[in-house]
Scaffold this active site. Structure first.
Site, PDB file in Angstrom:
ATOM      1  N   ILE A 121       1.242  -5.174   9.745  1.00  0.00           N
ATOM      2  CA  ILE A 121       0.180  -5.856  10.513  1.00  0.00           C
ATOM      3  C   ILE A 121      -1.077  -6.053   9.665  1.00  0.00           C
ATOM      4  CG2 ILE A 121      -1.340  -5.700  12.524  1.00  0.00           C
ATOM      5  CD1 ILE A 121       0.918  -4.078  13.916  1.00  0.00           C
ATOM      6  N   HIS A 170      10.451 -23.286   9.549  1.00  0.00           N
ATOM      7  CA  HIS A 170       9.439 -23.921  10.405  1.00  0.00           C
ATOM      8  C   HIS A 170       8.019 -23.721   9.892  1.00  0.00           C
ATOM      9  CE1 HIS A 170      12.019 -24.250  14.336  1.00  0.00           C
ATOM     10  NE2 HIS A 170      12.660 -24.692  13.263  1.00  0.00           N
ATOM     11  N   ASP A 197       0.873  -1.179   0.000  1.00  0.00           N
ATOM     12  CA  ASP A 197       0.000   0.000   0.000  1.00  0.00           C
ATOM     13  C   ASP A 197       0.909   1.228   0.000  1.00  0.00           C
ATOM     14  OD1 ASP A 197       0.914   0.321   2.603  1.00  0.00           O
ATOM     15  OD2 ASP A 197      -1.064   0.412   3.531  1.00  0.00           O
ATOM     16  N   HIS A 237       7.329 -30.282  11.475  1.00  0.00           N
ATOM     17  CA  HIS A 237       6.595 -29.038  11.192  1.00  0.00           C
ATOM     18  C   HIS A 237       5.396 -29.280  10.275  1.00  0.00           C
ATOM     19  CE1 HIS A 237       9.764 -26.991  13.232  1.00  0.00           C
ATOM     20  NE2 HIS A 237      10.668 -27.500  12.411  1.00  0.00           N
ATOM     21  N   CYS A 272       3.123  -3.037   4.071  1.00  0.00           N
ATOM     22  CA  CYS A 272       2.305  -1.861   4.419  1.00  0.00           C
ATOM     23  C   CYS A 272       3.093  -1.084   5.467  1.00  0.00           C
ATOM     24  CB  CYS A 272       0.906  -2.262   4.884  1.00  0.00           C
ATOM     25  SG  CYS A 272       0.821  -3.254   6.384  1.00  0.00           S
ATOM     26  N   GLY A 273       2.480  -0.153   6.148  1.00  0.00           N
ATOM     27  CA  GLY A 273       3.233   0.675   7.094  1.00  0.00           C
ATOM     28  C   GLY A 273       3.869  -0.159   8.199  1.00  0.00           C
ATOM     29  N   THR A 274       3.045  -0.962   8.852  1.00  0.00           N
ATOM     30  CA  THR A 274       3.550  -1.800   9.948  1.00  0.00           C
ATOM     31  C   THR A 274       3.729  -3.255   9.545  1.00  0.00           C
ATOM     32  OG1 THR A 274       1.290  -2.297  10.617  1.00  0.00           O
ATOM     33  CG2 THR A 274       2.359  -0.401  11.683  1.00  0.00           C
TER      34      THR A 274
HETATM   35  C1  RB5 Z   1      -1.843   3.026   6.340  1.00  0.00           C
HETATM   36  O1  RB5 Z   1      -1.827   4.282   6.914  1.00  0.00           O
HETATM   37  C2  RB5 Z   1      -1.500   1.968   7.389  1.00  0.00           C
HETATM   38  O2  RB5 Z   1      -2.547   1.811   8.253  1.00  0.00           O
HETATM   39  C3  RB5 Z   1      -1.122   0.668   6.713  1.00  0.00           C
HETATM   40  O3  RB5 Z   1      -0.032   0.873   5.867  1.00  0.00           O
HETATM   41  C4  RB5 Z   1      -0.711  -0.466   7.626  1.00  0.00           C
HETATM   42  O4  RB5 Z   1       0.269  -0.082   8.531  1.00  0.00           O
HETATM   43  C5  RB5 Z   1      -1.816  -1.228   8.253  1.00  0.00           C
HETATM   44  O5  RB5 Z   1      -1.611  -2.167   9.025  1.00  0.00           O
END
Ligand code: RB5
Length: 146
Positions: free
Chosen positions: A68, A97, A7, A132, A64-66
């Site tokens: 997550i 694993h 993203d 595994h 993406c940013g994190t």
């Molecule tokens: C976008 O601002 C951010 O929320 C996305 O890149 C990501 O980190 C979501 O988990």
């Protein structure tokens, strides 16, 4: 084939990782995005997950940013084992694993040089199978859990 997608939060790191891959002569297909304009990461996770589902030899990198949101979204797709990785050890473990077929990285978390190293380790590592496999079979069974 290796697919890569991000993203807006992962766009800069994706660009850099594509250079790292090119230097190592690893071919990849970029599914987007092509700018820092705001998008919804589940759309990119879905596009990449479909490609990985299409062929057992396909694999992918999502950013993406994190990391997550991409990992949560990608793991909704059957057969996808997406691993959010932050260091060299978990890069190796994700393959050895967990046989992760999608590597997920945080573009706003990782130092770019470390991110390149993580990708290289994940690509170079091999699934160990053995004990595994039983665990991965149990994960597959969870796809039908209520
Ligand atoms: C976008 O601002 C951010 O929320 C996305 O890149 C990501 O980190 C979501 O988990």
């Amino acid at each position: 084939m290796l697919y890569i997608a991000s993203d807006h939060g992962g766009f800069d790191l994706k660009k850099l990782l594509k250079e790292c891959l090119r230097e190592r002569e690893v071919e990849c297909i970029d599914l987007g995005v092509d700018s820092r304009d705001s998008v919804d990461y589940p759309d990119l996770a879905a596009a990449l997950a479909h490609e990985v589902q299409n062929d057992k030899d396909n694999q992918g990198i999502l950013i993406c940013g994190t990391g997550i949101g991409m990992s949560i979204a990608a793991n909704k797709f059957s057969g996808i084992r997406a691993a959010l990785v932050h260091d060299e050890f978990t890069a190796r473990m994700a393959r050895e694993h967990n046989n992760a077929n999608v590597l997920v990285l945080g573009g706003r978390v990782l130092n770019p040089r470390l991110a390149c190293k993580i990708v290289q380790i994940w690509l170079d590592s091999a699934y160990e199978g053995g004990r595994h496999q039983n665990r991965l079979d149990k994960i597959n069974a969870l796809e039908h859990a209520e």
